[in-house]
Scaffold this motif. Sequence first.
Motif, PDB file in Angstrom:
ATOM      1  N   ASP A 182       0.829  -1.204   0.000  1.00 21.81           N
ATOM      2  CA  ASP A 182       0.000   0.000   0.000  1.00 21.81           C
ATOM      3  C   ASP A 182       0.868   1.260   0.000  1.00 21.81           C
ATOM      4  O   ASP A 182       0.562   2.229  -0.700  1.00 21.81           O
ATOM      5  CB  ASP A 182      -0.923   0.010   1.228  1.00 21.81           C
ATOM      6  CG  ASP A 182      -2.030  -1.026   1.133  1.00 21.81           C
ATOM      7  OD1 ASP A 182      -2.380  -1.400  -0.002  1.00 21.81           O
ATOM      8  OD2 ASP A 182      -2.527  -1.463   2.186  1.00 21.81           O
ATOM      9  N   THR A 183       1.942   1.231   0.782  1.00 20.25           N
ATOM     10  CA  THR A 183       2.852   2.375   0.819  1.00 20.25           C
ATOM     11  C   THR A 183       3.549   2.548  -0.517  1.00 20.25           C
ATOM     12  O   THR A 183       3.700   3.670  -1.022  1.00 20.25           O
ATOM     13  CB  THR A 183       3.897   2.188   1.931  1.00 20.25           C
ATOM     14  OG1 THR A 183       3.239   2.056   3.196  1.00 20.25           O
ATOM     15  CG2 THR A 183       4.850   3.383   1.999  1.00 20.25           C
ATOM     16  N   SER A 185       2.422   1.655  -3.471  1.00 18.95           N
ATOM     17  CA  SER A 185       1.447   2.156  -4.440  1.00 18.95           C
ATOM     18  C   SER A 185       1.188   3.643  -4.250  1.00 18.95           C
ATOM     19  O   SER A 185       1.089   4.402  -5.218  1.00 18.95           O
ATOM     20  CB  SER A 185       0.128   1.388  -4.315  1.00 18.95           C
ATOM     21  OG  SER A 185       0.296   0.037  -4.681  1.00 18.95           O
ATOM     22  N   LYS A 192      -2.068  -1.706  -8.029  1.00 19.35           N
ATOM     23  CA  LYS A 192      -1.323  -2.922  -7.687  1.00 19.35           C
ATOM     24  C   LYS A 192      -0.792  -3.664  -8.923  1.00 19.35           C
ATOM     25  O   LYS A 192       0.341  -4.158  -8.904  1.00 19.35           O
ATOM     26  CB  LYS A 192      -2.209  -3.852  -6.844  1.00 19.35           C
ATOM     27  CG  LYS A 192      -2.580  -3.273  -5.473  1.00 19.35           C
ATOM     28  CD  LYS A 192      -1.362  -3.084  -4.583  1.00 19.35           C
ATOM     29  CE  LYS A 192      -1.722  -2.424  -3.259  1.00 19.35           C
ATOM     30  NZ  LYS A 192      -2.634  -3.207  -2.417  1.00 19.35           N
TER      31      LYS A 192
END
Length: 333
Positions: A182-183, A185, A192
């Motif tokens: 997540d970081t 992205s 993703k």
Amino acid sequence: MKKGRDILQGLVAAGKPLPPSGGSTPQARPSGAVKAMSLGLDRLSAEAAQAKALREELANRETTQELDTGLFSPSPISDRIPLTDDPRTEELRAAIELNGQQIPIIARPHPDKEGHFQIAAGHRRWRVAQDLGRPLKAIIRKLTDEEMVILQGQENGPREDLTFAERARFALQMEARGFNRDTLSAALNVDKPELSRLLTVAQALSEEFILAIGPAPKVGRPRWLQLAKGLAGQGAHDRLAVLIRSPEFAQADTDRRFGLALEVVGTANSVSKKRLAAPKRIAWIEKKGSSTRLVSNDKDFAEFIQRRLPELLKEFQGSLEADADDEKRGTSH
């Protein structure tokens, strides 16, 4: 301000005439002086609200400081592949030399060195300021590791137009330091599936090959993926390792280096299949008098010979020296 309005309303009420008996009450109009006082109070109220908002904005606004460049160090994660001759850096140097540093860098307090700072955005401005011997304009923010890499990616990525190779390397470094997907992205501003493609290329090539080839600004995602796929072939890494040590590779610019890498890795399978399907003469020797020529109409073979020529010449020179040594030993017996 409410109390002032109550007083005003009292004054207005006190100045009203008594209504006539038995009739409808006529609409009373405030005098000009009273109306002006009411408008003045409204204006004062609005100005007070604006002043309060301005004070809050000034309290929250980040200030730019001028600090010694020696107090700064680069981010532990690099998002840019350095070039010896970078035209963008030279343009920045000329602009800062002429007009000064217009945009401050963004940094955070160094986690391990008190009184020092780590740069999140503005590494080239920092290096130019170092070269020019000027103080560095900087905004200092308190940032966590995650906030720093996200800011670094979002500040540098859109403005500096990072290439696919640079974003792939940036993703690989973040993953190696334990940041979650997540970081990654968020820092790269990608979904993703695109993040997966970036990591596929970076993992296939490794830091060594990416730095050797360079940012290759003219090369897009499809060709990088083609190169990564080619590296899965037998002996592909060895061929690429030999290539990056060759003089031709060293003298080429970054886009040409990618082309050379793709030739020895990415197209090896297709070239071999084509030759098996349609065999042809690749090269031949032509002798005329005392001269001898190696002739070929095959572009791939010609480029292969050009790459290998320095090594072949060294090997040839070594064989001459070995023959000379053998001859000396033979005559001495």
